[in-house]
Design a protein around this motif. Structure first.
Motif, PDB file in Angstrom:
ATOM      1  N   UNK A   1      15.911   1.223  24.132  1.00 33.65           N
ATOM      2  CA  UNK A   1      14.914   2.299  24.132  1.00 33.65           C
ATOM      3  C   UNK A   1      15.627   3.645  24.091  1.00 33.65           C
ATOM      4  N   UNK A   2      14.919   4.662  23.611  1.00 39.34           N
ATOM      5  CA  UNK A   2      15.524   5.967  23.395  1.00 39.34           C
ATOM      6  C   UNK A   2      15.864   6.665  24.711  1.00 39.34           C
ATOM      7  N   UNK A   3      15.021   6.481  25.711  1.00 40.18           N
ATOM      8  CA  UNK A   3      15.285   7.118  27.001  1.00 40.18           C
ATOM      9  C   UNK A   3      16.597   6.629  27.598  1.00 40.18           C
ATOM     10  N   UNK A   4      16.858   5.333  27.475  1.00 39.86           N
ATOM     11  CA  UNK A   4      18.119   4.790  27.976  1.00 39.86           C
ATOM     12  C   UNK A   4      19.310   5.392  27.258  1.00 39.86           C
TER      13      UNK A   4
ATOM     14  N   UNK B   1       4.835   7.540  13.187  1.00 48.22           N
ATOM     15  CA  UNK B   1       4.826   7.937  14.599  1.00 48.22           C
ATOM     16  C   UNK B   1       6.246   8.021  15.136  1.00 48.22           C
ATOM     17  N   UNK B   2       6.426   8.873  16.141  1.00 49.15           N
ATOM     18  CA  UNK B   2       7.713   8.931  16.844  1.00 49.15           C
ATOM     19  C   UNK B   2       7.781   7.769  17.830  1.00 49.15           C
ATOM     20  N   UNK B   3       8.969   7.228  17.976  1.00 49.30           N
ATOM     21  CA  UNK B   3       9.152   6.182  18.989  1.00 49.30           C
ATOM     22  C   UNK B   3       9.021   6.803  20.387  1.00 49.30           C
ATOM     23  N   UNK B   4       8.723   5.983  21.390  1.00 50.50           N
ATOM     24  CA  UNK B   4       8.541   6.511  22.742  1.00 50.50           C
ATOM     25  C   UNK B   4       9.735   7.332  23.227  1.00 50.50           C
ATOM     26  N   UNK B   5       9.426   8.468  23.826  1.00 52.32           N
ATOM     27  CA  UNK B   5      10.400   9.353  24.493  1.00 52.32           C
ATOM     28  C   UNK B   5      11.344  10.087  23.551  1.00 52.32           C
ATOM     29  N   UNK B   6      11.112   9.998  22.235  1.00 53.82           N
ATOM     30  CA  UNK B   6      12.027  10.648  21.301  1.00 53.82           C
ATOM     31  C   UNK B   6      11.913  12.172  21.375  1.00 53.82           C
ATOM     32  N   UNK B   7      10.712  12.712  21.322  1.00 56.80           N
ATOM     33  CA  UNK B   7      10.556  14.172  21.355  1.00 56.80           C
ATOM     34  C   UNK B   7      11.154  14.760  22.619  1.00 56.80           C
TER      35      UNK B   7
ATOM     36  N   UNK C   1      19.844   9.109  28.552  1.00 55.94           N
ATOM     37  CA  UNK C   1      20.451   9.144  29.895  1.00 55.94           C
ATOM     38  C   UNK C   1      21.931   8.789  29.831  1.00 55.94           C
ATOM     39  N   UNK C   2      22.257   7.797  29.006  1.00 58.43           N
ATOM     40  CA  UNK C   2      23.656   7.360  28.889  1.00 58.43           C
ATOM     41  C   UNK C   2      24.509   8.453  28.243  1.00 58.43           C
ATOM     42  N   UNK C   3      23.994   9.064  27.181  1.00 62.72           N
ATOM     43  CA  UNK C   3      24.748  10.117  26.482  1.00 62.72           C
ATOM     44  C   UNK C   3      25.050  11.269  27.424  1.00 62.72           C
TER      45      UNK C   3
END
Length: 230
Positions: A217-220, A97-103, A223-225
């Protein structure tokens, strides 16, 4: 923080974008069963993932994350790796599975103008099917597997190869991953490193390796990048 503008984001795969341990564990135990050896719980096998298939196979054969020199013959390991490849090829992949918010995050980074590349220690023969299953094939401009070059992470050469291929100076690239192999490869290639804490890092906090920045988390991370690197 004032960061140099970045153009190229190089991602790890397993433990960074996807959780593939359930399928890897199934293939590992199927291999062990075929070889007449004892199997292991998924959480034990989770700690063996991250250095490529050969190391996973060797760790499974000896039942430990540490494999001593001479503990296995080359012939034994070669045979077991072939059995593992056969077993992994037969696994459906439904439990990866993909981790949350990766796609959503990858698409957002692509739309923000970054070039995306993938450098994984997973054998290259298994990568296209995974990328296709998640709809990510068109997102990555360059993809390297663990057997694409003579060396793999933590050696910096795969990252340098991607930079050369895409004509991007190292100072404009970033390595993003979940383990010491990713962080060391990036640091040795003199590029920024971003760590994710949720993946496969043998029980060690990714922050102890002193990446440029680390995220839970990936979303963080996304946003930072976009804030820091554009």
């Amino acid at each position: 923080m004032t960061a140099v503008k970045k153009e190229l984001l190089i991602f790890d795969l397993d433990g960074t974008l996807i959780d593939s341990v359930p399928d890897l564990a199934q293939a590992t135990n199927n291999m062990l069963t075929t070889l007449g050896k004892s199997t292991y719980p998924i959480e034990t096998i989770r700690n063996w993932v991250g250095n490529g298939s050969r190391m996973l196979v060797e760790r499974a054969l000896v039942g430990s994350v540490e494999v001593a020199e001479g503990q296995l013959s080359k012939e034994e390991a070669d045979h077991a790796e072939k059995v593992f490849f056969d077993a992994y090829a037969k696994v459906s992949g439904d439990n990866t599975v993909a981790y949350p918010n990766v796609s959503e995050g990858l698409k957002k980074l692509k739309q923000a103008g970054f070039t995306l590349a993938l450098v994984t220690n997973k054998p290259s023969q298994f990568v296209p099917k995974i990328l296709e299953s998640f709809g990510w094939s068109e997102l990555f401009t360059e993809v390297l597997g663990g057997d694409s070059l003579p060396t793999k992470k933590p050696d910096p050469e795969p990252l340098r190869h991607v930079c050369r291929t895409l004509q991007t100076a190292p100072e404009h690239a970033v390595m993003i991953g979940d383990s010491k192999n990713d962080i060391f490869a990036g640091q040795n290639a003199n590029i920024d490193t971003l760590g994710l804490s949720y993946g496969y890092n043998y029980g060690q906090d990714i922050r102890e390796l002193k990446p440029t920045a680390a995220f839970d988390d990936f979303q963080g991370l996304v946003d930072w990048v976009i804030t820091e690197y554009t």
